[in-house]
Design a protein around this motif. Structure first.
Motif, mmCIF file in Angstrom:
data_model
loop_
_atom_site.group_PDB
_atom_site.id
_atom_site.type_symbol
_atom_site.label_atom_id
_atom_site.label_comp_id
_atom_site.label_asym_id
_atom_site.label_seq_id
_atom_site.Cartn_x
_atom_site.Cartn_y
_atom_site.Cartn_z
ATOM 1 N N LEU A 296 9.048 -20.516 -11.417
ATOM 2 C CA LEU A 296 9.540 -20.183 -12.751
ATOM 3 C C LEU A 296 8.803 -18.973 -13.318
ATOM 4 O O LEU A 296 9.391 -18.123 -13.984
ATOM 5 N N GLN A 297 7.542 -18.889 -13.024
ATOM 6 C CA GLN A 297 6.710 -17.814 -13.560
ATOM 7 C C GLN A 297 7.170 -16.444 -13.079
ATOM 8 O O GLN A 297 6.960 -15.431 -13.742
ATOM 9 N N GLU A 298 7.829 -16.419 -11.933
ATOM 10 C CA GLU A 298 8.283 -15.156 -11.355
ATOM 11 C C GLU A 298 9.606 -14.673 -11.940
ATOM 12 O O GLU A 298 10.150 -13.664 -11.501
ATOM 13 N N CYS A 299 10.124 -15.394 -12.944
ATOM 14 C CA CYS A 299 11.440 -15.050 -13.501
ATOM 15 C C CYS A 299 11.359 -14.068 -14.672
ATOM 16 O O CYS A 299 12.346 -13.863 -15.374
ATOM 17 N N GLY A 300 10.190 -13.489 -14.919
ATOM 18 C CA GLY A 300 10.092 -12.496 -15.989
ATOM 19 C C GLY A 300 8.963 -12.807 -16.955
ATOM 20 O O GLY A 300 8.305 -13.854 -16.878
ATOM 21 N N ASP A 301 8.740 -11.864 -17.893
ATOM 22 C CA ASP A 301 7.637 -12.008 -18.846
ATOM 23 C C ASP A 301 7.802 -13.230 -19.739
ATOM 24 O O ASP A 301 6.836 -13.946 -20.025
ATOM 25 N N HIS A 302 9.033 -13.457 -20.205
ATOM 26 C CA HIS A 302 9.259 -14.609 -21.085
ATOM 27 C C HIS A 302 8.977 -15.910 -20.343
ATOM 28 O O HIS A 302 8.335 -16.821 -20.888
ATOM 29 N N ALA A 303 9.435 -15.990 -19.103
ATOM 30 C CA ALA A 303 9.194 -17.192 -18.305
ATOM 31 C C ALA A 303 7.702 -17.396 -18.074
ATOM 32 O O ALA A 303 7.195 -18.523 -18.123
ATOM 33 N N GLU A 304 6.993 -16.305 -17.853
ATOM 34 C CA GLU A 304 5.547 -16.400 -17.637
ATOM 35 C C GLU A 304 4.844 -16.941 -18.882
ATOM 36 O O GLU A 304 3.930 -17.770 -18.793
ATOM 37 N N ALA A 305 5.306 -16.493 -20.058
ATOM 38 C CA ALA A 305 4.720 -16.978 -21.312
ATOM 39 C C ALA A 305 5.014 -18.461 -21.520
ATOM 40 O O ALA A 305 4.158 -19.222 -21.987
ATOM 41 N N VAL A 306 6.232 -18.880 -21.158
ATOM 42 C CA VAL A 306 6.603 -20.292 -21.290
ATOM 43 C C VAL A 306 5.742 -21.156 -20.372
ATOM 44 O O VAL A 306 5.266 -22.232 -20.761
ATOM 45 N N VAL A 307 5.527 -20.693 -19.149
ATOM 46 C CA VAL A 307 4.700 -21.437 -18.194
ATOM 47 C C VAL A 307 3.275 -21.575 -18.721
ATOM 48 O O VAL A 307 2.654 -22.642 -18.633
ATOM 49 N N LYS A 308 2.750 -20.484 -19.279
ATOM 50 C CA LYS A 308 1.387 -20.519 -19.820
ATOM 51 C C LYS A 308 1.282 -21.537 -20.948
ATOM 52 O O LYS A 308 0.333 -22.341 -21.002
ATOM 53 N N LYS A 309 2.259 -21.523 -21.858
ATOM 54 C CA LYS A 309 2.258 -22.464 -22.979
ATOM 55 C C LYS A 309 2.392 -23.901 -22.481
ATOM 56 O O LYS A 309 1.723 -24.822 -22.986
ATOM 57 N N PHE A 310 3.248 -24.093 -21.479
ATOM 58 C CA PHE A 310 3.453 -25.432 -20.916
ATOM 59 C C PHE A 310 2.153 -25.973 -20.323
ATOM 60 O O PHE A 310 1.800 -27.135 -20.515
ATOM 61 N N ARG A 311 1.431 -25.120 -19.609
ATOM 62 C CA ARG A 311 0.177 -25.557 -18.991
ATOM 63 C C ARG A 311 -0.874 -25.892 -20.051
ATOM 64 O O ARG A 311 -1.652 -26.842 -19.886
ATOM 65 N N GLU A 312 -0.876 -25.133 -21.124
ATOM 66 C CA GLU A 312 -1.823 -25.420 -22.206
ATOM 67 C C GLU A 312 -1.525 -26.782 -22.833
ATOM 68 O O GLU A 312 -2.437 -27.583 -23.087
ATOM 69 N N LEU A 313 -0.241 -27.044 -23.079
ATOM 70 C CA LEU A 313 0.145 -28.329 -23.665
ATOM 71 C C LEU A 313 -0.150 -29.479 -22.709
ATOM 72 O O LEU A 313 -0.609 -30.550 -23.126
ATOM 73 N N SER A 314 0.124 -29.269 -21.422
ATOM 74 C CA SER A 314 -0.152 -30.308 -20.427
ATOM 75 C C SER A 314 -1.640 -30.631 -20.386
ATOM 76 O O SER A 314 -2.043 -31.795 -20.266
ATOM 77 N N SER A 315 -2.452 -29.586 -20.492
ATOM 78 C CA SER A 315 -3.901 -29.788 -20.475
ATOM 79 C C SER A 315 -4.355 -30.608 -21.673
ATOM 80 O O SER A 315 -5.188 -31.515 -21.554
ATOM 81 N N LEU A 316 -3.776 -30.311 -22.838
ATOM 82 C CA LEU A 316 -4.128 -31.064 -24.042
ATOM 83 C C LEU A 316 -3.709 -32.530 -23.929
ATOM 84 O O LEU A 316 -4.437 -33.439 -24.339
ATOM 85 N N LEU A 317 -2.514 -32.750 -23.373
ATOM 86 C CA LEU A 317 -2.014 -34.119 -23.237
ATOM 87 C C LEU A 317 -2.829 -34.930 -22.240
ATOM 88 O O LEU A 317 -2.928 -36.157 -22.353
ATOM 89 N N ASN A 318 -3.391 -34.256 -21.254
ATOM 90 C CA ASN A 318 -4.148 -34.961 -20.221
ATOM 91 C C ASN A 318 -5.588 -35.265 -20.631
ATOM 92 O O ASN A 318 -6.290 -36.009 -19.950
ATOM 93 N N LYS A 319 -6.028 -34.687 -21.751
ATOM 94 C CA LYS A 319 -7.385 -34.952 -22.213
ATOM 95 C C LYS A 319 -7.476 -36.360 -22.792
ATOM 96 O O LYS A 319 -6.574 -36.804 -23.508
#
Length: 322
Positions: A296-319
């Motif tokens: 998904l990250q390879e689908c463009g700048d917007h997709a890369e930003a979405v992936v980054k935000k998703f990973r941040e949220l996942s990290s918070l949820l896993n704490k």
């Protein structure tokens, strides 16, 4: 249509092209729902039938093709005249397939389907009686493992439900018809010959519906079988779209309803098992719908930003909570 242009009226091969085009137009209607395709199929089907007079080798095929198109149009437009004509054509086709003919079960079944449809329109007891007799006759001509048994038993289940609900063949509550209908639904759902997993899955739904509606003693078996078939189908089907459509077509509360049915019988452990089975099925499918984040990250700048935000949220949820 190009084939017809190459075979104008009078050409020796025109009748073959007509039969093929009628079949193609009917199939296209099933996919697109364009009534004009049916109208054209019927017009060409009549021409094909005219070119295959009584005694012609291909008359039976022309009769069946035209009847099939009329059957589709009768459903599409609720046209009783098409229904009546289709029945007449199927009757003639049946006469051309006497006892011993390999396609006689199909002709019996086709005629029975149309007669059943007319019963729903006109509540004619003679049509219902004949539909039942023809379907039973078709079933008797098949071996126990013949894949066509599935479709004929499915029709029998529908006809017996029609008998039960219409009361046309009885004066009171026809419990025997209900029991026989449930038996045929069960037989269809359990039918393994021919690899008909998707068909078995679809037929389990009316079994659940009618068993629940009339509080039949096969209700728990219907729920259990339906969930097992759904699980098996979803596991065996690779296409995401097919799995998605299947999940949408099933009642969202299937597992809950099944568990509720078991609880009424006092079996708490079994109820929990069914709920867990439903939960597992849903989560398994959700997991299979995922796609790798790297792709998904390879689908463009917007997709890369979405992936980054998703990973941040996942990290918070896993704490762990503080």
């Amino acid at each position: 249509m190009e084939a017809l242009a190459l075979h104008p009226v009078g050409h020796t091969d025109r009748s073959k092209s007509l039969v093929s085009v009628v079949s193609v137009l009917s199939t296209r209607f099933e996919h697109r729902g364009n009534g004009q395709d049916l109208d054209e199929a019927i017009t060409l089907g009549r021409e094909a039938l005219t070119s295959h007079p009584v005694g012609h080798l291909h008359r039976c095929a022309s009769l069946s093709n035209l009847a099939c198109a009329l059957r589709s149009r009768s459903r599409y437009r609720s046209n009783d005249l098409d229904l009546d004509e289709a029945i007449l054509l199927y009757r003639e086709a049946l006469e051309l397939r006497p006892v011993g003919h390999p396609d006689r079960p199909r002709s019996l079944h086709n005629l029975a389907i149309m007669l059943s449809a007319r019963v729903e329109h006109r509540r004619n007891v003679q049509d219902l009686d004949e539909a039942l007799a023809n379907t039973l006759s078709a079933l008797s001509l098949l071996t126990i493992h013949d894949p066509r048994q599935f479709y004929i038993r499915r029709s029998l289940a529908g006809i017996y439900m029609l008998c039960y609900e219409s009361r046309l063949l009885s004066t009171g509550e026809d419990i025997d018809s209900l029991n026989v209908a449930m038996g045929h639904y069960r037989a269809c759902a359990d039918f393994v010959s021919g690899g008909l997993l998707s068909s078995r899955l679809r037929v389990s739904l009316p079994w659940v519906h009618y068993a629940n509606r009339y509080t039949h003693n096969t209700l728990l078996d219907a729920y259990t079988t339906s969930m097992q078939l759904l699980d098996a189908y979803m596991s065996a089907t690779a296409a995401v779209l097919s799995r998605h459509h299947t999940m949408k077509s099933f009642p969202a509360t299937l597992a809950v309803d099944a568990a509720s049915c078991v609880l009424q019988c006092g079996d708490v452990c079994r109820a929990v098992e069914l709920l867990e089975q439903g939960r597992t099925l849903i989560w398994t499918q959700m997991a299979r719908f995922r796609m790798p984040l790297d792709d998904l990250q390879e689908c463009g700048d917007h997709a890369e930003a979405v992936v980054k935000k998703f990973r941040e949220l996942s990290s918070l949820l896993n704490k762990p909570p503080t």
